[in-house]
Design a protein around this motif. Structure first.
Motif, PDB file in Angstrom:
ATOM      1  N   VAL A 260       0.868  -1.180   0.000  1.00  0.00           N
ATOM      2  CA  VAL A 260       0.000   0.000   0.000  1.00  0.00           C
ATOM      3  C   VAL A 260       0.904   1.229   0.000  1.00  0.00           C
ATOM      4  O   VAL A 260       1.746   1.391   0.888  1.00  0.00           O
ATOM      5  CB  VAL A 260      -0.927  -0.003   1.231  1.00  0.00           C
ATOM      6  CG1 VAL A 260      -1.689   1.312   1.338  1.00  0.00           C
ATOM      7  CG2 VAL A 260      -1.891  -1.179   1.144  1.00  0.00           C
ATOM      8  N   LYS A 261       0.731   2.098  -0.977  1.00  0.00           N
ATOM      9  CA  LYS A 261       1.636   3.234  -1.146  1.00  0.00           C
ATOM     10  C   LYS A 261       1.272   4.422  -0.260  1.00  0.00           C
ATOM     11  O   LYS A 261       2.145   5.169   0.175  1.00  0.00           O
ATOM     12  CB  LYS A 261       1.659   3.666  -2.611  1.00  0.00           C
ATOM     13  CG  LYS A 261       2.195   2.594  -3.555  1.00  0.00           C
ATOM     14  CD  LYS A 261       2.167   3.060  -5.001  1.00  0.00           C
ATOM     15  CE  LYS A 261       2.690   1.970  -5.930  1.00  0.00           C
ATOM     16  NZ  LYS A 261       2.643   2.395  -7.365  1.00  0.00           N
ATOM     17  N   LEU A 266      -6.238   6.428  10.055  1.00  0.00           N
ATOM     18  CA  LEU A 266      -7.178   5.433  10.571  1.00  0.00           C
ATOM     19  C   LEU A 266      -7.398   4.359   9.514  1.00  0.00           C
ATOM     20  O   LEU A 266      -7.602   4.672   8.338  1.00  0.00           O
ATOM     21  CB  LEU A 266      -8.521   6.089  10.920  1.00  0.00           C
ATOM     22  CG  LEU A 266      -9.670   5.149  11.306  1.00  0.00           C
ATOM     23  CD1 LEU A 266      -9.382   4.457  12.639  1.00  0.00           C
ATOM     24  CD2 LEU A 266     -10.999   5.908  11.372  1.00  0.00           C
ATOM     25  N   ILE A 267      -7.345   3.107   9.938  1.00  0.00           N
ATOM     26  CA  ILE A 267      -7.700   1.985   9.072  1.00  0.00           C
ATOM     27  C   ILE A 267      -8.729   1.140   9.803  1.00  0.00           C
ATOM     28  O   ILE A 267      -8.556   0.817  10.985  1.00  0.00           O
ATOM     29  CB  ILE A 267      -6.476   1.126   8.706  1.00  0.00           C
ATOM     30  CG1 ILE A 267      -5.500   1.927   7.837  1.00  0.00           C
ATOM     31  CG2 ILE A 267      -6.899  -0.145   7.965  1.00  0.00           C
ATOM     32  CD1 ILE A 267      -4.201   1.200   7.532  1.00  0.00           C
ATOM     33  N   MET A 287      -2.941  -8.979   6.705  1.00  0.00           N
ATOM     34  CA  MET A 287      -3.572  -7.671   6.525  1.00  0.00           C
ATOM     35  C   MET A 287      -3.259  -6.736   7.689  1.00  0.00           C
ATOM     36  O   MET A 287      -3.110  -5.521   7.505  1.00  0.00           O
ATOM     37  CB  MET A 287      -5.078  -7.843   6.348  1.00  0.00           C
ATOM     38  CG  MET A 287      -5.466  -8.456   5.007  1.00  0.00           C
ATOM     39  SD  MET A 287      -7.241  -8.809   4.851  1.00  0.00           S
ATOM     40  CE  MET A 287      -7.941  -7.154   4.976  1.00  0.00           C
ATOM     41  N   ILE A 288      -3.156  -7.282   8.893  1.00  0.00           N
ATOM     42  CA  ILE A 288      -2.783  -6.464  10.050  1.00  0.00           C
ATOM     43  C   ILE A 288      -1.372  -5.906   9.866  1.00  0.00           C
ATOM     44  O   ILE A 288      -1.107  -4.727  10.135  1.00  0.00           O
ATOM     45  CB  ILE A 288      -2.895  -7.290  11.342  1.00  0.00           C
ATOM     46  CG1 ILE A 288      -4.369  -7.545  11.679  1.00  0.00           C
ATOM     47  CG2 ILE A 288      -2.197  -6.584  12.504  1.00  0.00           C
ATOM     48  CD1 ILE A 288      -4.588  -8.540  12.800  1.00  0.00           C
ATOM     49  N   LYS A 289      -0.458  -6.734   9.382  1.00  0.00           N
ATOM     50  CA  LYS A 289       0.911  -6.265   9.140  1.00  0.00           C
ATOM     51  C   LYS A 289       0.936  -5.191   8.054  1.00  0.00           C
ATOM     52  O   LYS A 289       1.673  -4.200   8.159  1.00  0.00           O
ATOM     53  CB  LYS A 289       1.797  -7.447   8.753  1.00  0.00           C
ATOM     54  CG  LYS A 289       1.999  -8.450   9.876  1.00  0.00           C
ATOM     55  CD  LYS A 289       2.811  -9.652   9.404  1.00  0.00           C
ATOM     56  CE  LYS A 289       2.953 -10.687  10.510  1.00  0.00           C
ATOM     57  NZ  LYS A 289       3.700 -11.896  10.047  1.00  0.00           N
ATOM     58  N   THR A 290       0.126  -5.374   7.016  1.00  0.00           N
ATOM     59  CA  THR A 290       0.039  -4.355   5.970  1.00  0.00           C
ATOM     60  C   THR A 290      -0.517  -3.056   6.531  1.00  0.00           C
ATOM     61  O   THR A 290      -0.040  -1.961   6.200  1.00  0.00           O
ATOM     62  CB  THR A 290      -0.841  -4.853   4.811  1.00  0.00           C
ATOM     63  OG1 THR A 290      -0.282  -6.053   4.275  1.00  0.00           O
ATOM     64  CG2 THR A 290      -0.939  -3.816   3.709  1.00  0.00           C
ATOM     65  N   ALA A 294       1.037   0.818   6.748  1.00  0.00           N
ATOM     66  CA  ALA A 294       0.318   1.874   6.025  1.00  0.00           C
ATOM     67  C   ALA A 294      -0.161   3.001   6.936  1.00  0.00           C
ATOM     68  O   ALA A 294      -0.687   4.003   6.442  1.00  0.00           O
ATOM     69  CB  ALA A 294      -0.878   1.279   5.282  1.00  0.00           C
ATOM     70  N   LEU A 295       0.000   2.855   8.243  1.00  0.00           N
ATOM     71  CA  LEU A 295      -0.438   3.892   9.173  1.00  0.00           C
ATOM     72  C   LEU A 295       0.696   4.864   9.476  1.00  0.00           C
ATOM     73  O   LEU A 295       1.861   4.478   9.593  1.00  0.00           O
ATOM     74  CB  LEU A 295      -0.924   3.265  10.481  1.00  0.00           C
ATOM     75  CG  LEU A 295      -2.324   2.653  10.466  1.00  0.00           C
ATOM     76  CD1 LEU A 295      -2.535   1.782  11.695  1.00  0.00           C
ATOM     77  CD2 LEU A 295      -3.399   3.734  10.389  1.00  0.00           C
ATOM     78  N   ARG A 296       0.337   6.117   9.619  1.00  0.00           N
ATOM     79  CA  ARG A 296       1.289   7.116  10.094  1.00  0.00           C
ATOM     80  C   ARG A 296       1.539   6.912  11.592  1.00  0.00           C
ATOM     81  O   ARG A 296       0.771   6.230  12.278  1.00  0.00           O
ATOM     82  CB  ARG A 296       0.742   8.522   9.854  1.00  0.00           C
ATOM     83  CG  ARG A 296       0.497   8.860   8.392  1.00  0.00           C
ATOM     84  CD  ARG A 296       0.092  10.317   8.232  1.00  0.00           C
ATOM     85  NE  ARG A 296      -0.072  10.662   6.820  1.00  0.00           N
ATOM     86  CZ  ARG A 296      -1.234  10.925   6.243  1.00  0.00           C
ATOM     87  NH1 ARG A 296      -2.350  10.901   6.962  1.00  0.00           N
ATOM     88  NH2 ARG A 296      -1.293  11.226   4.961  1.00  0.00           N
ATOM     89  N   GLY A 297       2.585   7.522  12.094  1.00  0.00           N
ATOM     90  CA  GLY A 297       2.825   7.485  13.528  1.00  0.00           C
ATOM     91  C   GLY A 297       1.637   8.048  14.285  1.00  0.00           C
ATOM     92  O   GLY A 297       1.125   9.119  13.944  1.00  0.00           O
TER      93      GLY A 297
END
Length: 338
Positions: A260-261, A266-267, A287-290, A294-297
């Motif tokens: 995911v680029k 929030l996901i 998917m959790i690892k992805t 993909a989340l910001r700090g």
């Protein structure tokens, strides 16, 4: 779907029971999967259709011409590889009947778990002259497309289902005829007045995205990621109907294999956990690892899962903080902070 069913599908040609399509003919392959070898003499052009992104990518790697949706008509023959979804199998039969020339050959195969025998008997009820043979723990059957197929097409074609008076979904999609109970539990805990960039991983036909957009109408961006192409198209329509001003984007994407680029604050997700008929949490764990990458700090993940699925260790290993928001008799809502 095992490669056994692929071999079952092609066995009538490989055994010489029926003649393979020749050069200059066009063959439609519905429910196509990679890993097959065309029998000797099968020289027709093959147009594969596969809307599930991981299987689509496998076909591309085999250099098979493949589309996520059916293209064209007036095919000379069709191959139909069955799945465990009865409605999807019937819809593929209807599509084959609709897209073939009169007199075109249709070959169908699957295992017992795919309902292959009831499907064959159902088609025999329309008066089709069907031949069949068992092989590789499955059954293949075939028949020639009659001139008039209107009755069978009307019985097998699947119209979209109206869900909760707000959504449309179709056979073959997750929870296509009702709002999933787990998703509904997660929706009850979604934030209100969230502002920032959000993503829905494994968005399906868009229920959670609609709920989030309605609870937080001022969010900056809402990206939907989904591996089922038809479900993603339904999500587009459902967002347009329910939240026409939502800043939504849509990605046909394999979250377990494709990076995911973009980055998010929030996901949300209700990850799938079935492989065939058995519970298999590895896809949800991937998917959790992805999501973590993909989340910001400071970004947050919210997910719902069956109570027995072991997602807590992978959350703890990939996030600074994690915990449980709530649970009921069947599901739990988990959270994690990057």
């Amino acid at each position: 779907m095992s490669r056994e069913s692929l071999k079952t599908l092609l066995h009538p040609f490989a055994s010489g029971t029926i003649d393979p399509p020749r050069e200059g003919e066009r063959v439609l392959f519905l429910g196509a999967e990679a890993g097959f070898v065309l029998p000797e003499g099968f020289s027709a052009s093959l147009s594969a259709v596969q809307g599930f992104r991981p299987l689509y990518r496998q076909l591309l790697s085999q250099r098979i011409e493949v589309w996520p949706e059916i293209e064209g008509e007036d095919y000379d023959a069709a191959l139909v590889l069955c799945t465990k979804h009865k409605g999807e199998n019937e819809a593929n039969i209807a599509a084959a009947l609709s897209r073939l020339k009169a007199g075109g050959l249709i070959v169908v195969a699957g295992g017992k778990e795919d309902g292959i025998q009831p499907l064959r008997k159902h088609l025999e009820g329309f008066g089709f002259d069907i031949r069949h043979m068992p092989k590789y723990h499955g059954v293949a059957f075939w028949f020639m497309r009659p001139v008039d197929v209107s009755e069978a097409v009307s019985k097998f074609a699947k119209s979209p289902v109206r869900v909760d008076g707000r959504f449309h979904a179709s056979a073959g999609m997750f929870s296509h005829d009702r709002i999933d109970d787990g998703s509904e539990l997660l929706a009850s805990r979604l934030p209100t007045n969230f502002t920032g960039d959000a993503a829905d991983f494994g968005a399906g036909w868009g229920y959670l995205s609609v709920e989030l957009a309605q609870k937080s109408p001022n969010l900056d961006r809402l990206d939907l990621y989904e591996a089922n192409h038809a479900a993603l198209e339904a999500a587009k329509a459902n967002l347009a109907e329910n939240c026409p001003n939502a800043p939504a984007r849509f990605f046909w994407h394999d979250l377990a294999a494709e990076p995911v680029k973009d980055r998010y604050d929030l996901i949300v997700m209700n990850p799938p956990f079935h492989e065939g008929h058995a519970a298999e949490p590895s896809l949800g764990q991937a998917m959790i690892k992805t999501a973590a990458s993909a989340l910001r700090g400071g970004g947050r993940l919210m997910l719902v899962a069956n109570r027995g699925l072991p997602y807590e260790p992978v959350l703890a290993a990939n996030f600074k903080e994690s915990g449980e928001t709530c649970r009921n008799a069947r599901f739990k809502v988990l959270w994690a902070k990057k």
